[in-house]
Design a protein around this motif. Sequence first.
Motif, PDB file in Angstrom:
ATOM      1  N   ALA A  85      -3.451  29.769   4.101  1.00 34.32           N
ATOM      2  CA  ALA A  85      -2.452  28.848   4.644  1.00 34.32           C
ATOM      3  C   ALA A  85      -1.104  29.551   4.803  1.00 34.32           C
ATOM      4  N   ILE A  86      -0.735  30.359   3.812  1.00 27.47           N
ATOM      5  CA  ILE A  86       0.498  31.131   3.900  1.00 27.47           C
ATOM      6  C   ILE A  86       0.417  32.128   5.057  1.00 27.47           C
ATOM      7  N   GLY A  87      -0.753  32.738   5.233  1.00 27.76           N
ATOM      8  CA  GLY A  87      -0.939  33.683   6.330  1.00 27.76           C
ATOM      9  C   GLY A  87      -0.733  33.041   7.683  1.00 27.76           C
ATOM     10  N   PHE A  88      -1.243  31.836   7.882  1.00 24.96           N
ATOM     11  CA  PHE A  88      -1.066  31.150   9.162  1.00 24.96           C
ATOM     12  C   PHE A  88       0.406  30.758   9.387  1.00 24.96           C
ATOM     13  N   ILE A  89       1.089  30.375   8.328  1.00 21.21           N
ATOM     14  CA  ILE A  89       2.522  30.067   8.448  1.00 21.21           C
ATOM     15  C   ILE A  89       3.283  31.297   8.934  1.00 21.21           C
ATOM     16  N   ASN A  90       3.018  32.434   8.313  1.00 19.23           N
ATOM     17  CA  ASN A  90       3.728  33.659   8.685  1.00 19.23           C
ATOM     18  C   ASN A  90       3.342  34.158  10.068  1.00 19.23           C
TER      19      ASN A  90
END
Length: 443
Positions: free
Chosen positions: A215-220
Motif C-alpha cells: 500500500a505504501i508502494g502504491f502511494i509513492n
Amino acid sequence: MAVSVESCDGPEDQLRSQDLSSIEAQTEKPDNDLQRPAQSPPPLGPPPDGGLTAWTQVAMGWLIIFTAWGYVNSFGSFQTYYTSTLPHTPSEISWIGSIQTWLTFFLSAVSGRLLDAGYFLPTVIVGSLCQVVGIFLMSVSTQYWQLMLTQGVLTGIGSGLFFTPSVAIISTYFLKRRAIAVGVATTGNSIGGLVYPLVVRELIPRVGFAWTTRAIGFINLAALGLACTFLRPRLPPRKSGPIIDWSAFKEPVYLAYASGLFFMIWGVFFTLYYLGSYGHDTLNMTFPEAAILITLINGCGLPARVLIPLIADRYGTLNAMAASCLSLTIVAFCWLAVSDLPGVYVFACLYGITNGAYQSLMPTGVASITKQMDKVGTRMGMMFSILSIAGLTGPPIAGEILAAGSGSYTGPIIWAAVASVLGSMSMVVARGFVGGWKLHVKL
C-alpha cells in the motif's frame, strides 16, 4: 546562473557559425582585429517569487519530501514492529533506518551536482524507480538482511537521488519568499510522517506486513509519478565544476552551519526512532499506541513548518534557525521528566513542533549563505552528505548506550539532548559569523 558559451554579435556571425565545424563555432569572431574575451549570455532575470510555475514546483517538491522524508521519519513505527517480531536488538534494528537515512543524505552530493549539470529529470526518475522498487521488494522481505537491503539500502538510494535536486530548484524560483516556499514544501515531511505511521498502525494488524508495505508502494508510485511529470529546473546547467565545492569549507559560516545541523540530526533521529520503543518498553503501551507517538511528532510539526518560515522571511533565516534549535534543545531535556502516558503525549507534541521548526529551515539556510545560486544544488548536496554521517551513527550509538544501561533510556536521552546543545551553539556561532552579535539584525 550563467553558462559560459561563446556569443555571436549579429546575423553575419550567426550565418557563419552554421557553416563552421563544431570546433570553429566555439571560436570568437575578431572585432576590429582584436580577439575579445569570451562572454556569457545575459543572466536570467530575478526569480519570479510566485506565479503558477513557481508554486507548481513547490507542490511537486511537497510530494517529493512527502515520499522521501515522510517515509524515512516514520521508521520509528517499523522499529517498534521489528523489535517485537524479529530476534534482534533495538540497536541492530535501528541500523536499517540509519542506513536508509545515511544514503538519503549522502547521495545528495552527487544528485545536487547532477542538478547543476543539467541532469535533473533523469536523476529524479531513476531515484523514484529505485525507491518504489525497494518498497515493493520490502513487502516480500521476512529476514533482517533482506529488510536491510530493501528498506535500508535500495529505498535510501532512491530517496537520496531525487530529494536534494527537487528541493534545490524551489530555492531558484523564489527570493524574498524563499523561506515560506521551502517551508510549505517541507510540510510534506509532517504529512508523510502522519500518513505512513497511520498506514502501518492500522493495516499491519488487519492485512499483515506484506500488503501494508505494498500500500505504501502504491502511494509513492502515484506521488513520484506526478512529481516527475511537472518538476522542471529554472536555471541553465553549469556543466563544469566538481561534485564538491571545496571553497565552501573555507567559509566559517558554512562550517558552523554544517556542524550545527550535524549535532541536531545526531540527537533528533534517536528520538524519532526510539520514542515508540520507549513507550512500548517503559510505559507498557501496545504497538498501535506506541506507533501513534511517531504520528504525533510528525503531525504537530506541521503548523511550525509554515509559521516559522514566515517568521524567517520577516526576521531572517539564521535568526529563526538559531531560535528553533535552542527551543528543541530545551524540549529534548524535558524527556527526562516523562514518566506516564499523558507526559509522553505532551512531550511528543512539543518535540514535534520544535523539530518541524528547525527542519523547515534547513534547505533555506543553505541557500541563504550561498552567494552563487548556480552552486546551490552542489552546496546543498554537500551539506546533506555531511549530515548523512550523523543520520547513520546517531541511532545505533544511542542503541548501544541503551544496551549498556540495561534498557534504561536515561543515558541515551541525555546523550541526544547534549548533542542538541552542541547543535544550537554552532547555529548561534553561524549567525554571528554572518552579522555579528547584534540581536536586532535580519540574518
